[in-house]
Write a protein that holds these residues in place. Structure first.
Motif, PDB file in Angstrom:
ATOM      1  N   ALA A 220      10.435   1.486   4.818  1.00  0.00           N
ATOM      2  CA  ALA A 220      11.373   0.737   3.971  1.00  0.00           C
ATOM      3  C   ALA A 220      12.324  -0.089   4.840  1.00  0.00           C
ATOM      4  O   ALA A 220      12.654  -1.238   4.507  1.00  0.00           O
ATOM      5  CB  ALA A 220      12.162   1.699   3.086  1.00  0.00           C
ATOM      6  N   TYR A 221      12.782   0.497   5.950  1.00  0.00           N
ATOM      7  CA  TYR A 221      13.623  -0.276   6.881  1.00  0.00           C
ATOM      8  C   TYR A 221      12.879  -1.511   7.385  1.00  0.00           C
ATOM      9  O   TYR A 221      13.444  -2.614   7.444  1.00  0.00           O
ATOM     10  CB  TYR A 221      14.031   0.597   8.074  1.00  0.00           C
ATOM     11  CG  TYR A 221      15.183   1.542   7.807  1.00  0.00           C
ATOM     12  CD1 TYR A 221      16.469   1.050   7.590  1.00  0.00           C
ATOM     13  CD2 TYR A 221      15.005   2.921   7.785  1.00  0.00           C
ATOM     14  CE1 TYR A 221      17.540   1.917   7.367  1.00  0.00           C
ATOM     15  CE2 TYR A 221      16.066   3.793   7.563  1.00  0.00           C
ATOM     16  CZ  TYR A 221      17.330   3.277   7.353  1.00  0.00           C
ATOM     17  OH  TYR A 221      18.386   4.131   7.122  1.00  0.00           O
TER      18      TYR A 221
ATOM     19  N   ALA B 153      19.390  -1.449  -3.267  1.00  0.00           N
ATOM     20  CA  ALA B 153      18.802  -0.120  -3.073  1.00  0.00           C
ATOM     21  C   ALA B 153      19.176   0.453  -1.713  1.00  0.00           C
ATOM     22  O   ALA B 153      19.430   1.654  -1.571  1.00  0.00           O
ATOM     23  CB  ALA B 153      17.281  -0.213  -3.216  1.00  0.00           C
ATOM     24  N   PHE B 154      19.226  -0.415  -0.693  1.00  0.00           N
ATOM     25  CA  PHE B 154      19.614   0.019   0.649  1.00  0.00           C
ATOM     26  C   PHE B 154      21.059   0.531   0.657  1.00  0.00           C
ATOM     27  O   PHE B 154      21.357   1.594   1.219  1.00  0.00           O
ATOM     28  CB  PHE B 154      19.449  -1.148   1.621  1.00  0.00           C
ATOM     29  CG  PHE B 154      19.973  -0.880   2.999  1.00  0.00           C
ATOM     30  CD1 PHE B 154      19.326   0.000   3.849  1.00  0.00           C
ATOM     31  CD2 PHE B 154      21.127  -1.508   3.450  1.00  0.00           C
ATOM     32  CE1 PHE B 154      19.815   0.246   5.126  1.00  0.00           C
ATOM     33  CE2 PHE B 154      21.623  -1.269   4.717  1.00  0.00           C
ATOM     34  CZ  PHE B 154      20.959  -0.390   5.550  1.00  0.00           C
TER      35      PHE B 154
ATOM     36  N   ILE C  59      13.850   5.705  -3.443  1.00  0.00           N
ATOM     37  CA  ILE C  59      14.668   4.617  -2.903  1.00  0.00           C
ATOM     38  C   ILE C  59      13.846   3.746  -1.957  1.00  0.00           C
ATOM     39  O   ILE C  59      13.920   2.509  -1.989  1.00  0.00           O
ATOM     40  CB  ILE C  59      15.899   5.189  -2.166  1.00  0.00           C
ATOM     41  CG1 ILE C  59      16.874   5.804  -3.186  1.00  0.00           C
ATOM     42  CG2 ILE C  59      16.613   4.112  -1.370  1.00  0.00           C
ATOM     43  CD1 ILE C  59      17.434   4.793  -4.167  1.00  0.00           C
ATOM     44  N   SER C  60      13.044   4.382  -1.122  1.00  0.00           N
ATOM     45  CA  SER C  60      12.211   3.622  -0.185  1.00  0.00           C
ATOM     46  C   SER C  60      11.205   2.757  -0.934  1.00  0.00           C
ATOM     47  O   SER C  60      10.942   1.613  -0.541  1.00  0.00           O
ATOM     48  CB  SER C  60      11.488   4.579   0.772  1.00  0.00           C
ATOM     49  OG  SER C  60      12.413   5.332   1.525  1.00  0.00           O
TER      50      SER C  60
ATOM     51  N   SER D 176       0.807  -1.206   0.000  1.00  0.00           N
ATOM     52  CA  SER D 176       0.000   0.000   0.000  1.00  0.00           C
ATOM     53  C   SER D 176       0.846   1.264   0.000  1.00  0.00           C
ATOM     54  O   SER D 176       0.592   2.199  -0.727  1.00  0.00           O
ATOM     55  CB  SER D 176      -0.924  -0.005   1.214  1.00  0.00           C
ATOM     56  OG  SER D 176      -0.159  -0.086   2.390  1.00  0.00           O
ATOM     57  N   HIS D 177       1.886   1.296   0.818  1.00  0.00           N
ATOM     58  CA  HIS D 177       2.715   2.500   0.911  1.00  0.00           C
ATOM     59  C   HIS D 177       3.458   2.743  -0.392  1.00  0.00           C
ATOM     60  O   HIS D 177       3.510   3.852  -0.908  1.00  0.00           O
ATOM     61  CB  HIS D 177       3.697   2.341   2.067  1.00  0.00           C
ATOM     62  CG  HIS D 177       4.624   3.516   2.202  1.00  0.00           C
ATOM     63  ND1 HIS D 177       4.202   4.738   2.670  1.00  0.00           N
ATOM     64  CD2 HIS D 177       5.942   3.650   1.916  1.00  0.00           C
ATOM     65  CE1 HIS D 177       5.212   5.573   2.680  1.00  0.00           C
ATOM     66  NE2 HIS D 177       6.275   4.935   2.233  1.00  0.00           N
ATOM     67  N   GLY D 178       4.022   1.673  -0.971  1.00  0.00           N
ATOM     68  CA  GLY D 178       4.761   1.831  -2.222  1.00  0.00           C
ATOM     69  C   GLY D 178       3.873   2.317  -3.344  1.00  0.00           C
ATOM     70  O   GLY D 178       4.259   3.163  -4.153  1.00  0.00           O
ATOM     71  N   ALA D 179       2.652   1.781  -3.408  1.00  0.00           N
ATOM     72  CA  ALA D 179       1.732   2.191  -4.463  1.00  0.00           C
ATOM     73  C   ALA D 179       1.372   3.656  -4.321  1.00  0.00           C
ATOM     74  O   ALA D 179       1.281   4.394  -5.304  1.00  0.00           O
ATOM     75  CB  ALA D 179       0.468   1.336  -4.400  1.00  0.00           C
ATOM     76  N   ARG D 180       1.169   4.092  -3.076  1.00  0.00           N
ATOM     77  CA  ARG D 180       0.837   5.486  -2.864  1.00  0.00           C
ATOM     78  C   ARG D 180       1.949   6.397  -3.348  1.00  0.00           C
ATOM     79  O   ARG D 180       1.739   7.415  -3.996  1.00  0.00           O
ATOM     80  CB  ARG D 180       0.554   5.707  -1.365  1.00  0.00           C
ATOM     81  CG  ARG D 180       0.083   7.107  -1.045  1.00  0.00           C
ATOM     82  CD  ARG D 180      -0.493   7.206   0.366  1.00  0.00           C
ATOM     83  NE  ARG D 180       0.543   7.010   1.364  1.00  0.00           N
ATOM     84  CZ  ARG D 180       0.632   5.958   2.131  1.00  0.00           C
ATOM     85  NH1 ARG D 180      -0.230   4.976   2.016  1.00  0.00           N
ATOM     86  NH2 ARG D 180       1.599   5.839   3.040  1.00  0.00           N
ATOM     87  N   GLN D 181       3.198   6.011  -3.020  1.00  0.00           N
ATOM     88  CA  GLN D 181       4.336   6.800  -3.466  1.00  0.00           C
ATOM     89  C   GLN D 181       4.440   6.807  -4.976  1.00  0.00           C
ATOM     90  O   GLN D 181       4.770   7.827  -5.598  1.00  0.00           O
ATOM     91  CB  GLN D 181       5.633   6.232  -2.864  1.00  0.00           C
ATOM     92  CG  GLN D 181       5.663   6.267  -1.340  1.00  0.00           C
ATOM     93  CD  GLN D 181       5.288   7.634  -0.849  1.00  0.00           C
ATOM     94  OE1 GLN D 181       5.813   8.623  -1.350  1.00  0.00           O
ATOM     95  NE2 GLN D 181       4.386   7.726   0.103  1.00  0.00           N
TER      96      GLN D 181
END
Length: 592
Positions: A435-436, A420-421, A401-402, A4-9
């Motif tokens: 992301a962490y 990526a990290f 990156i996140s 969900s968070h990645g899609a929002r970004q």
């Protein structure tokens, strides 16, 4: 699939690359009425009949198709009934309702009432439904009708509905009582709200965390601070942990009292407890800061919003701009948090500010390529592009990156997530907390436990809190995997304020779970030497571990100490939230 968070970004960044004409602004206001979710009724599958060579054949539709049809059917039926009530007189509406082939159950009636038809027709419909054969109103339909009258400030009618519930023996739960006290307070009758609360307690109806929070909000609003504080302590003693809305109510009161230093302390404390401020919380606090001109506190909250990709509602954004302008302070951080507003530049000054936020056009193109490849799930292309950018020292922003880390972690691609990290660490990019956490998750699933320690070390090193509950769970999880060395390293990485009874108990549990009883007892001794008190959860860990190790004498000794603690009720001189969390994590009978 994007998490969900990645899609929002992803979609936010796409808006920057491919502007779309839109003037809609999405709000985050909290609903005033109490809402519930009900499960859809299950219906029998319909048979499809067709002919082959003159013979009839019957087949059952696929589960997927039937489910889809049921959802559409239920939604359309409810909308149709609502429209009948809205656009017809009651006499015509009643005739139309009687012609409908509808299964009149509690769910259908309740959903129709929740569409907010005109109040008088809602009441007529409610009474009409009560006369249907085989139907009887339950606590859900009664509470929704009660909400309708309460929202319209028809308190006498609301009381009449509640009296009907009592006379007909309908179950009255904490949700109904919470709704009542909310509407009494909303109408200015704080004494009525207090009376409802006392009645709920007298009827042995146990309040929920929502009930406690709603009642505290009422008391704070009417400046009954001592009573609200007492209710908060009662909630903690009952074993409930504050949720995000509870913290919001407390911080809103502190802000109203002008105690912004205490607001930020609680803002940080809730994150340590594992409760992350959400969009509504941040908007409420920013608005309070604007009202009093506390720009220093506003910037602290905006920094958190930037790190966690939370945005303001448009009216709050405009109010924040005016506040910073009046204080002659920079609005760059505010615009960075709300890029979807900031890119709509109208004046020359606004254009200059936008250029200061995104000055490198090549970096924007690179971000677009990365997001495009992620959307198409072309992960090899993302890896290749990222490796090339690392060699050329091309800078990507934190959100991109996140997103790469989160998407690769979600698809169980640890090497790509690690690439990526490492890019973020090398380029000095501040990786977001989510992301962490995603990176730790994929390394745990692939048993790469030393890498988990590296991620935690980097995370804490840049000032992002692991959180007391998450730190304890992580320490214990590594212990279950027989990696007590990793557990000890994570414990050592924690800041001193998080080395408390909860995390010490987690480390003790890690040692016992891997068969290292001596180290477990040594850690318990170190905890006591530090002046920390044991909880029931701590003793449960000790007793379970020592019994498994066959150390009978020590088991009897600690069992006596546990009985003394149980007799006292709770640990003295110890934070109630800390004690509750420790007991929730480690006081279960099946922990090992």
């Amino acid at each position: 699939m994007f998490i969900s968070h990645g899609a929002r970004q992803f979609f936010r960044n796409c808006k920057l690359l491919f502007p779309v004409c839109s003037n809609q602004h999405f709000g985050c206001s909290k609903k005033s009425s109490i809402r519930w979710i009900y499960a859809h009724q299950q219906f029998r599958k319909k048979k499809t009949v067709y002919q082959i060579n003159g013979r009839k054949k019957e087949t059952l539709g696929t589960d997927k198709k039937v489910t889809s049809d049921q959802k559409v059917y239920a939604r359309d039926i409810i909308r149709n009934i609502s429209n009948i009530l809205r656009y017809s007189t009651w006499d015509l509406a009643r005739e139309e309702l009687q012609k409908l082939c509808v299964r009149w159950d509690s769910y259908t009636i309740n959903q129709v009432l929740k569409t907010h038809p005109p109040m008088e027709k809602a009441w007529l419909f409610f009474n009409w439904a009560s006369k249907l054969k085989g139907f009887k109103h339950d606590q859900f339909t009664y509470t929704t009708m009660l909400d309708i009258f309460g929202e319209a400030r028809r308190i006498s009618s609301m009381n009449f509905v509640f009296q009907q519930m009592q006379e007909k023996g309908v179950k009255i739960d904490a949700i109904t009582y919470t709704s009542l006290l909310h509407w009494f307070a909303n109408d200015g009758d704080v004494d009525g709200a207090v009376k409802v609360w006392e009645e709920m307690k007298a009827k042995h109806c146990h309040p929920t965390v929502v009930s406690y929070t709603a009642y505290m909000k009422v008391l704070f609003h009417y400046n009954r601070v001592k009573e609200a504080t007492k209710v908060c302590k009662e909630m903690l003693q009952s074993g409930f942990s504050p949720n995000c809305y509870t913290y919001t109510v407390l911080m809103e009161h502190l802000a109203y009292s002008g105690k912004y230093k205490e607001v930020l302390e609680m803002f940080n404390k809730m994150q340590v407890a594992g409760v992350l401020p959400d969009k509504a919380t941040c908007n409420i606090l920013i608005q309070k800061c604007c009202e009093t001109g506390e720009t220093w506190a506003m910037n602290k909250i905006l920094q958190y919003m930037k790190e966690n990709s939370i945005v303001l509602r448009y009216p709050v954004y405009l109010e924040s701009l005016e506040t910073l302008k009046a204080a002659s302070e920079s609005d760059v951080l505010l615009r960075q948090v709300n890029l979807h507003f900031s890119t709509e530049c109208a004046t020359k000054d606004d254009i200059n500010n936008c250029d200061a936020i995104v000055s490198d056009n090549n970096a924007v193109v690179d971000i677009g390529l990365v997001l495009s490849f992620l959307r198409r799930k072309n992960f090899l292309a993302v890896d290749s592009l990222l490796a090339s950018m690392m060699k050329q020292n091309t800078q990507l922003d934190s959100k991109t990156i996140s997103t790469i880390i989160e998407v690769n972690s979600a698809h169980c691609r640890p090497n790509s997530a690690l690439l990526a990290f490492e890019y973020g660490v090398k380029m000095g990019v501040r990786i977001e907390r989510t992301a962490y956490l995603a990176l730790m998750g994929v390394f745990i699933r692939t048993n790469s436990f030393p890498k988990v320690v590296n991620v935690v070390g980097e995370m804490i090193g840049v000032g992002i809190s692991l959180g007391m509950s998450l730190g304890a769970i992580l320490i214990y999880r590594l212990g279950l995997a027989k990696k007590t060395g990793c557990s000890a390293k994570i414990f050592d990485l924690l800041p001193d304020e998080q080395k408390n009874t909860v995390t010490y108990t987690a480390l003790i549990a890690a040692y016992f779970s891997s068969g290292q009883a001596n180290k477990g007892l040594k850690t318990f001794t170190a905890m006591r030497n530090k002046g920390l008190h044991a909880t029931l959860g701590t003793y449960n860990v000790l007793l379970s571990g020592l019994e498994r190790s066959g150390r009978v004498d020590e088991v009897e000794h600690f069992r006596k100490e546990k009985k003394q603690l149980e007799a006292n009720g709770h640990s003295q001189n110890m934070d109630l939230l800390e004690e509750t969390l420790c007991n929730c994590l480690f006081a279960g009978d099946t922990m090992f």
